[in-house]
Scaffold this motif. Structure first.
Motif, short mmCIF file in Angstrom:
data_model
loop_
_atom_site.label_atom_id
_atom_site.label_comp_id
_atom_site.label_asym_id
_atom_site.label_seq_id
_atom_site.Cartn_x
_atom_site.Cartn_y
_atom_site.Cartn_z
N GLU A 288 0.75 -1.05 0.03
CA GLU A 288 -0.06 0.05 0.19
C GLU A 288 0.68 1.17 -0.03
OE1 GLU A 288 -3.20 0.75 -0.11
OE2 GLU A 288 -3.88 -1.31 -0.38
N GLN A 289 0.15 2.36 -0.50
CA GLN A 289 1.02 3.65 -0.67
C GLN A 289 0.55 4.44 0.36
OE1 GLN A 289 3.70 4.64 -3.21
NE2 GLN A 289 3.77 5.96 -1.41
N GLY A 290 1.65 4.85 1.16
CA GLY A 290 1.46 5.77 2.39
C GLY A 290 2.17 6.95 2.23
N SER A 291 2.20 7.84 3.00
CA SER A 291 2.98 8.99 2.69
C SER A 291 3.60 9.40 4.19
CB SER A 291 1.76 10.20 2.62
OG SER A 291 1.23 10.58 3.54
N PHE A 292 3.88 8.50 4.92
CA PHE A 292 4.72 8.68 6.31
C PHE A 292 3.67 9.38 7.33
CE2 PHE A 292 8.94 8.89 4.24
CZ PHE A 292 9.19 7.60 4.43
N SER A 293 2.34 9.69 7.00
CA SER A 293 1.51 10.33 8.11
C SER A 293 0.75 9.23 8.69
CB SER A 293 0.78 11.29 7.37
OG SER A 293 -0.29 10.82 6.70
N TYR A 294 0.28 9.42 10.03
CA TYR A 294 -0.37 8.64 10.70
C TYR A 294 -1.88 8.49 10.07
CZ TYR A 294 -3.05 6.84 14.88
OH TYR A 294 -3.96 6.04 15.64
N ALA A 295 -2.43 9.53 9.36
CA ALA A 295 -3.61 9.48 8.68
C ALA A 295 -3.49 8.60 7.53
CB ALA A 295 -4.16 10.80 8.26
N SER A 296 -2.53 8.65 6.83
CA SER A 296 -2.17 7.75 5.76
C SER A 296 -2.04 6.24 6.13
CB SER A 296 -1.18 8.02 4.69
OG SER A 296 0.20 7.64 5.43
N GLY A 297 -1.33 5.96 7.31
CA GLY A 297 -1.37 4.83 8.10
C GLY A 297 -2.68 4.26 8.08
N LEU A 298 -3.65 4.78 8.62
CA LEU A 298 -4.98 4.26 8.92
C LEU A 298 -5.68 3.88 7.77
CD1 LEU A 298 -6.64 7.00 11.17
CD2 LEU A 298 -5.67 4.85 11.88
N ASP A 299 -5.61 4.75 6.58
CA ASP A 299 -6.15 4.23 5.18
C ASP A 299 -5.49 2.83 4.55
OD1 ASP A 299 -7.50 6.60 5.42
OD2 ASP A 299 -6.43 7.56 3.89
N CYS A 300 -4.23 2.89 5.03
CA CYS A 300 -3.39 1.71 4.12
C CYS A 300 -3.70 0.50 4.96
CB CYS A 300 -2.12 2.17 4.07
SG CYS A 300 -1.47 3.33 2.95
N ALA A 301 -3.78 0.76 6.29
CA ALA A 301 -4.14 -0.52 7.16
C ALA A 301 -5.33 -0.90 6.98
CB ALA A 301 -3.92 -0.10 8.69
N ARG A 302 -6.52 0.07 6.85
CA ARG A 302 -7.92 -0.39 6.61
C ARG A 302 -7.80 -1.52 5.41
NH1 ARG A 302 -9.63 4.88 8.45
NH2 ARG A 302 -10.06 4.54 10.95
N ARG A 303 -7.37 -0.82 4.33
CA ARG A 303 -7.34 -1.45 3.17
C ARG A 303 -6.60 -2.88 3.36
NH1 ARG A 303 -6.94 3.48 0.50
NH2 ARG A 303 -4.82 3.53 0.61
N LEU A 304 -5.48 -2.97 3.73
CA LEU A 304 -4.83 -4.28 4.07
C LEU A 304 -5.17 -5.25 4.66
CD1 LEU A 304 -0.97 -3.00 4.63
CD2 LEU A 304 -1.89 -4.50 2.49
N LEU A 305 -6.04 -4.93 5.61
CA LEU A 305 -6.86 -5.83 6.59
C LEU A 305 -7.93 -6.28 6.46
CD1 LEU A 305 -5.60 -4.34 10.33
CD2 LEU A 305 -4.67 -6.11 9.07
N HIS A 306 -8.48 -5.78 5.13
CA HIS A 306 -9.74 -6.49 4.60
C HIS A 306 -9.35 -7.38 3.47
CE1 HIS A 306 -11.94 -3.15 6.78
NE2 HIS A 306 -12.68 -4.14 7.06
N ARG A 307 -7.92 -7.32 3.03
CA ARG A 307 -7.74 -8.28 2.09
C ARG A 307 -7.86 -9.81 2.75
NH1 ARG A 307 -7.22 -4.41 -1.07
NH2 ARG A 307 -5.10 -3.42 -1.47
#
Lengths: 367, 367
Positions: A234-253
DNA sequence: CCCCGCGTTGGCAGCGCTATCATACGCAGG
DNA sequence: CCTGCGTATGATAGCGCTGCCAACGCGGGG
């Protein structure tokens, strides 16, 4: 003009005027030039004279005028610190360490925050270095690799040191860690815990470190003959907020990854938060690791397994390089080959990653 | 000396020298003095001339030399930022906001970190303001109330603005929030949830805010006829580590407090960590609230109920005050009465505090 | 008509320091 | 004795700009 003192001052009492080098010279019974030599720690002054001048300066509370020095001479005793990221504590930790080093050397620090994407980076940089005649500059990512900024600095012939720059490494001295090897080692640690299905959250691609960390991850995976599924990247941007988005996507795979490697601690912390949110236990059901050993790593629960980057040491090393170059004996150019310090990182194993199907360690969160 | 240009330069090509005001004057066909007027936006220049000069300056890429300006004139266009706390992100957020304001005004920012307890604060401050002739200074707690530093600044007649200073408020302009009322409101929120046995973690007593927050807590408690048990009062220092210690002590008291109010978010986050460690559920078994709305407040789980302090606005307000004073029309003194901006805080209700015996809200951690 | 005031522009000294060059001195060698 | 050289100190000319004051032109009141 600053209180121009009249030819004959009627009041002999408090001058209310900063003492100048001239005053010191008169009190010490020497010429101004000799005072200048003492102040600048130049050689060829007798010890006796040197002490006399020093005493006179102390007695008067003399403070050299940096504007005059800079105008008359070729040194401003000012160094600049350019940082990009306004958030996070990285920039600040670097700054404090630079300050610690400047202190003893008699340099002062000027700071400027440059938005890497802004249209006026070049102008702003030019203004800074040309108007103030900075003696040197320290840069942190991502503006370490901003072509405009580097061009301006080169044209102005201002020496600079970069912290964690991109591969174009012999353009200036640099300080870094081996991000790729560190990421590789971190990944191997996760693999060693038994994980096979591993998600990865990339950092802002403008940062060289983000690219290197991804490469290290890929290397470790292929060294262990593990496939890197693109849907687990997943492509994040080093920010906490971007981490939330990426994590949600990853954990629904499906199937869900059993471990997630984030390119920094802020994003790793976000992964833990999302796991909590979804009722997933860390590290029993999901291992999470980060990168940097930022303060947040010890604050989240469970504490993050991460790679410690020695930020203070890196900033100090960069400052020392720059100051050495600026010293009178530093010569008019960088030594050859271009200095480069690569500092050691350290794998910090804490509680956020555990063997696949492992138990939860309860206890002190600290390390 | 910087490439002293010989009386007659043989090479008519690239000067490799920064253009000076003289060059601009010649190109524009006016005197240096007029260029100076244009550069400094002084009145009494015809528009046609002003534009001609501006064009010439742009064409040559002219950059004013700040050293010369500062030496000849009475302004250095440099402002200083003195901060005390090397850790945490407060100082950094303030700095970024100051920078944003300096930008447009043509000022540059010099930073120095001063350890409030160090023996040489006075010298270091004096060095900074006397050597560089700073036009003004912005201070943050706790050095807002360091007698030595303030004395030096007063003696050097450098205008300064303090952010969140102590009660000695008419010594300089200041920007603040009403820490006492905010703490009172926060405490009342907790009392309103049904809590009666409330622990409080004090902040570093060197900070005025720490004292005010304690006072606000006491007021709210006594307004509700609740006793403040001394054993439920712990002395922290605003750091996460101190929060851990205080929390451990508080949570071993019997009967145990049902809510803990920490003087900042770092310490509140530490309370949550200790609660986890002890197997105590937050907020079902323990409510926790913090202060500041630092980034950590949204990162811990459950997210902290806290008081948001508008740090960027405060820093901007402080900078604006200072810049207004430094402007040519700002006059040679602060207006009377001493300016003081009190900004609004905001109670941020999140998940870390709940009614006594309440249920746990699961869901998004963010707010 | 002159003189004054006002808006506009220029001349120039000098801010506090350093670079360059000159000077003074001691001492070795011719 | 002088010359040569290295070390220690001084004299002087600016660095680029701004504060002060003078100068200029113009319009209106005396």
């Amino acid at each position: 003009m600053r209180k121009r003192n009249p030819p004959a001052r009627p009041q002999p009492s408090l001058p209310a005027r900063q003492p100048t080098m001239m005053d010191v010279a008169q009190l010490a019974g020497v010429s101004m030039k000799t005072v200048s030599r003492v102040v600048n720690k130049e050689p060829n002054v007798r010890n006796e004279v040197r002490e006399r001048v020093t005493r006179a300066a102390t007695a008067l509370g003399y403070q050299p005028n940096f504007s005059a020095r800079s105008l008359a001479g070729e040194r401003s005793f000012l160094i600049g610190y350019l940082f990009g990221d306004p958030g996070g504590d990285y920039a600040h930790r670097v700054e404090v360490s630079i300050l610690n080093r400047c202190r003893g050397a008699g340099y002062h620090l000027l700071v400027e925050q440059l938005d890497d994407a802004a249209a006026d980076v070049a102008e702003r940089t030019a203004a800074l270095v040309s108007q103030l005649r900075l003696d040197g500059v320290i840069l942190t990512a991502p503006i370490t690799d901003n072509a405009e900024v580097l061009r301006v600095l080169d044209e102005a012939r201002v020496p600079y040191v970069r912290i964690a720059p991109d591969a174009e490494s012999d353009r200036s001295p640099a300080v870094c860690i081996d991000d790729m090897r560190a990421a590789q080692e971190l990944t191997e640690h996760v693999i060693g815990l038994g994980h096979r299905r591993i998600g990865f959250i990339k950092g802002d691609p403008k940062h060289a470190a983000a690219r290197l960390r991804l490469r290290g991850f890929r290397r470790a995976m292929s060294a262990h003959k593990l496939e890197v599924a693109e849907q687990l990247l997943e492509q994040g941007s080093f920010s906490y907020a971007s981490g939330l988005d990426c994590a949600r996507r990853l954990l629904h795979r499906r199937p869900r990854p059993t471990a997630i490697i984030a390119s920094n601690d802020d994003m790793a912390a976000a992964v833990i938060a999302v796991a909590h949110e979804m009722g997933l236990h860390v590290p029993e059901e999901l291992s999470v690791v980060g990168f940097d050993d930022a303060p947040i790593a010890q604050v989240v629960w469970p504490a993050l397994t991460t790679v410690r980057q020695p930020i203070p040491l890196m900033a100090e090393a960069a400052t020392d390089m720059l100051l050495a170059r600026l010293a009178p004996r530093g010569g008019g150019a960088w030594p050859s080959p271009m200095p480069r310090r690569e500092l050691d990182y350290e794998l910090k194993v804490r509680q956020s990653a555990a063997p696949l199907g492992g138990y939860r360690r309860r206890g002190a969160a600290g390390n």
